[in-house]
Scaffold this motif. Structure first.
Motif, PDB file in Angstrom:
ATOM      1  N   PRO A  23       0.858  -1.563  -0.577  1.00 57.74           N
ATOM      2  CA  PRO A  23      -0.090  -0.076  -0.147  1.00 57.74           C
ATOM      3  C   PRO A  23       0.864   1.621  -0.041  1.00 57.74           C
ATOM      4  N   VAL A  24       0.529   2.418  -0.617  1.00 56.58           N
ATOM      5  CA  VAL A  24       1.303   3.081  -1.288  1.00 56.58           C
ATOM      6  C   VAL A  24       0.095   4.737  -0.533  1.00 56.58           C
ATOM      7  N   TRP A  25      -0.139   5.709  -0.120  1.00 58.50           N
ATOM      8  CA  TRP A  25      -0.472   6.759   0.706  1.00 58.50           C
ATOM      9  C   TRP A  25       0.783   7.752   0.543  1.00 58.50           C
ATOM     10  N   ARG A  26       0.106   9.067   0.231  1.00 51.21           N
ATOM     11  CA  ARG A  26       0.320  10.692  -0.145  1.00 51.21           C
ATOM     12  C   ARG A  26       0.491  11.553   2.269  1.00 51.21           C
ATOM     13  N   ILE A  27       1.299  11.615   2.279  1.00 51.26           N
ATOM     14  CA  ILE A  27       1.187  12.434   3.182  1.00 51.26           C
ATOM     15  C   ILE A  27       0.859  13.323   2.864  1.00 51.26           C
ATOM     16  N   HIS A  28      -0.897  13.833   4.181  1.00 51.04           N
ATOM     17  CA  HIS A  28      -1.108  14.569   4.092  1.00 51.04           C
ATOM     18  C   HIS A  28      -0.611  15.647   4.721  1.00 51.04           C
ATOM     19  N   SER A  29       0.212  15.801   6.406  1.00 55.64           N
ATOM     20  CA  SER A  29       1.008  16.955   6.286  1.00 55.64           C
ATOM     21  C   SER A  29       2.257  16.629   6.456  1.00 55.64           C
ATOM     22  N   ARG A  30       3.478  17.367   5.783  1.00 57.69           N
ATOM     23  CA  ARG A  30       4.332  17.386   6.546  1.00 57.69           C
ATOM     24  C   ARG A  30       5.295  17.673   8.427  1.00 57.69           C
ATOM     25  N   SER A  31       4.186  18.458   8.697  1.00 55.77           N
ATOM     26  CA  SER A  31       4.039  18.511  10.498  1.00 55.77           C
ATOM     27  C   SER A  31       3.754  17.512  11.110  1.00 55.77           C
ATOM     28  N   ASP A  32       3.213  16.109   9.807  1.00 52.68           N
ATOM     29  CA  ASP A  32       2.983  14.811  11.969  1.00 52.68           C
ATOM     30  C   ASP A  32       4.262  14.528  11.510  1.00 52.68           C
ATOM     31  N   LEU A  33       5.274  15.147  10.260  1.00 46.40           N
ATOM     32  CA  LEU A  33       7.027  14.249  10.452  1.00 46.40           C
ATOM     33  C   LEU A  33       7.176  13.522  11.623  1.00 46.40           C
ATOM     34  N   LYS A  34       7.346  14.991  12.476  1.00 41.83           N
ATOM     35  CA  LYS A  34       7.903  15.150  13.680  1.00 41.83           C
ATOM     36  C   LYS A  34       8.269  14.166  14.908  1.00 41.83           C
ATOM     37  N   SER A  35       6.292  13.449  14.859  1.00 43.48           N
ATOM     38  CA  SER A  35       5.986  12.450  15.564  1.00 43.48           C
ATOM     39  C   SER A  35       7.319  11.159  15.175  1.00 43.48           C
ATOM     40  N   ILE A  36       7.752  10.928  14.079  1.00 44.22           N
ATOM     41  CA  ILE A  36       9.078  10.113  13.940  1.00 44.22           C
ATOM     42  C   ILE A  36      10.875  10.716  14.132  1.00 44.22           C
ATOM     43  N   GLY A  37      10.217  11.609  14.441  1.00 45.24           N
ATOM     44  CA  GLY A  37      11.362  12.345  14.480  1.00 45.24           C
ATOM     45  C   GLY A  37      12.215  13.075  13.222  1.00 45.24           C
ATOM     46  N   GLY A  38      11.074  13.312  12.303  1.00 42.66           N
ATOM     47  CA  GLY A  38      11.500  14.134  10.820  1.00 42.66           C
ATOM     48  C   GLY A  38      11.793  13.019  10.194  1.00 42.66           C
ATOM     49  N   ILE A  39      12.387  14.045   8.424  1.00 32.32           N
ATOM     50  CA  ILE A  39      13.244  12.703   7.494  1.00 32.32           C
ATOM     51  C   ILE A  39      14.155  13.684   6.740  1.00 32.32           C
ATOM     52  N   LEU A  40      15.167  13.379   6.918  1.00 31.37           N
ATOM     53  CA  LEU A  40      15.821  14.367   5.995  1.00 31.37           C
ATOM     54  C   LEU A  40      16.006  14.278   4.870  1.00 31.37           C
ATOM     55  N   ALA A  41      15.874  13.047   4.719  1.00 30.78           N
ATOM     56  CA  ALA A  41      16.250  12.307   2.782  1.00 30.78           C
ATOM     57  C   ALA A  41      15.945  11.238   2.788  1.00 30.78           C
ATOM     58  N   THR A  42      15.486  11.240   1.654  1.00 27.12           N
ATOM     59  CA  THR A  42      14.883   9.741   0.994  1.00 27.12           C
ATOM     60  C   THR A  42      15.874   8.839   0.053  1.00 27.12           C
ATOM     61  N   PRO A  43      15.329   8.116   0.081  1.00 27.09           N
ATOM     62  CA  PRO A  43      14.232   7.404   0.573  1.00 27.09           C
ATOM     63  C   PRO A  43      14.785   6.449   2.326  1.00 27.09           C
ATOM     64  N   THR A  44      13.979   7.228   3.203  1.00 26.16           N
ATOM     65  CA  THR A  44      14.201   6.602   4.879  1.00 26.16           C
ATOM     66  C   THR A  44      13.247   6.009   4.881  1.00 26.16           C
ATOM     67  N   VAL A  45      13.760   4.813   5.792  1.00 24.36           N
ATOM     68  CA  VAL A  45      12.950   3.325   6.135  1.00 24.36           C
ATOM     69  C   VAL A  45      12.683   3.375   7.327  1.00 24.36           C
ATOM     70  N   VAL A  46      11.225   2.932   8.374  1.00 25.39           N
ATOM     71  CA  VAL A  46      11.393   3.234   9.412  1.00 25.39           C
ATOM     72  C   VAL A  46      10.857   1.785   9.616  1.00 25.39           C
ATOM     73  N   ILE A  47      11.655   1.389  10.217  1.00 32.15           N
ATOM     74  CA  ILE A  47      11.040   0.036  11.338  1.00 32.15           C
ATOM     75  C   ILE A  47      10.181  -0.138  12.813  1.00 32.15           C
ATOM     76  N   ILE A  48       8.992  -0.481  12.821  1.00 32.78           N
ATOM     77  CA  ILE A  48       8.630  -0.427  13.944  1.00 32.78           C
ATOM     78  C   ILE A  48       8.018  -1.891  14.606  1.00 32.78           C
ATOM     79  N   ASN A  49       8.567  -2.427  15.983  1.00 35.66           N
ATOM     80  CA  ASN A  49       8.442  -3.884  16.262  1.00 35.66           C
ATOM     81  C   ASN A  49       6.382  -3.462  16.337  1.00 35.66           C
TER      82      ASN A  49
END
Length: 161
Positions: free
Chosen positions: A105-131
């Motif tokens: 599944p692929v989604w569009r980010i609604h608001s970049r301000s939401d990215l602060k909940s994962i510490g932001g995104i500095l560059a792409t691609p960024t892969v985040v793994i969550i337990n």
């Protein structure tokens, strides 16, 4: 003085626990005929989750899409995989999905301000793994190999991490 230390320690502990469950990123559908919205938190908690943040016209992101697709095929029902485009352009995202035969599944980010909940995104691609508990256990900037991601996710699926 001891009481103050205990209070600060308790606040720190509870905020750390709360952080594990506070990943709050609003997502919008990439399709024109669909105004569906969701939240990344809806994907978290049942099984380990891999999230790839990307831009459709980013060369490393395009190469990483193939790796993530292999991971998706390998783990199928054991790991939740989600792609999140930082671009809001539905045409570019649609072309990316078609050209790279993306199955997850692929989604569009609604608001970049939401990215602060994962510490932001500095560059792409960024892969985040969550337990399964909602805690970020790995965050990679740039392309990663299939074997690297497989190792981490296998440990999470087997309950090692």
């Amino acid at each position: 003085m001891k009481k103050i230390f205990i209070v600060f320690a308790a606040v720190f502990l509870f905020s750390a626990l709360a952080e594990a469950y506070s990943i709050d990123i609003r997502l919008d559908s990439v399709y024109f005929d669909n105004s569906t919205t969701t939240n990344l938190s809806n994907y978290i908690g049942k099984k380990p989750t891999l999230v790839m943040f990307f831009y459709p016209d980013c060369d490393p992101c395009q190469k990483e899409a193939y790796v993530i697709d292999r991971v998706y095929s390998y783990f199928r029902d054991k790991v939740q995989i989600v792609g999140i485009s930082l671009s809001r352009d539905r045409y570019d995202i649609g072309d990316f999905i078609k050209e790279h035969h993306v199955k997850y599944p692929v989604w569009r980010i609604h608001s970049r301000s939401d990215l602060k909940s994962i510490g932001g995104i500095l560059a792409t691609p960024t892969v985040v793994i969550i337990n399964k508990q909602g805690k970020i256990v790995a965050k990679f900037i740039g392309k990663r190999s299939f074997s690297c991601l497989k190792q981490i996710l296998t440990n999470l699926v087997e309950g090692v991490r």
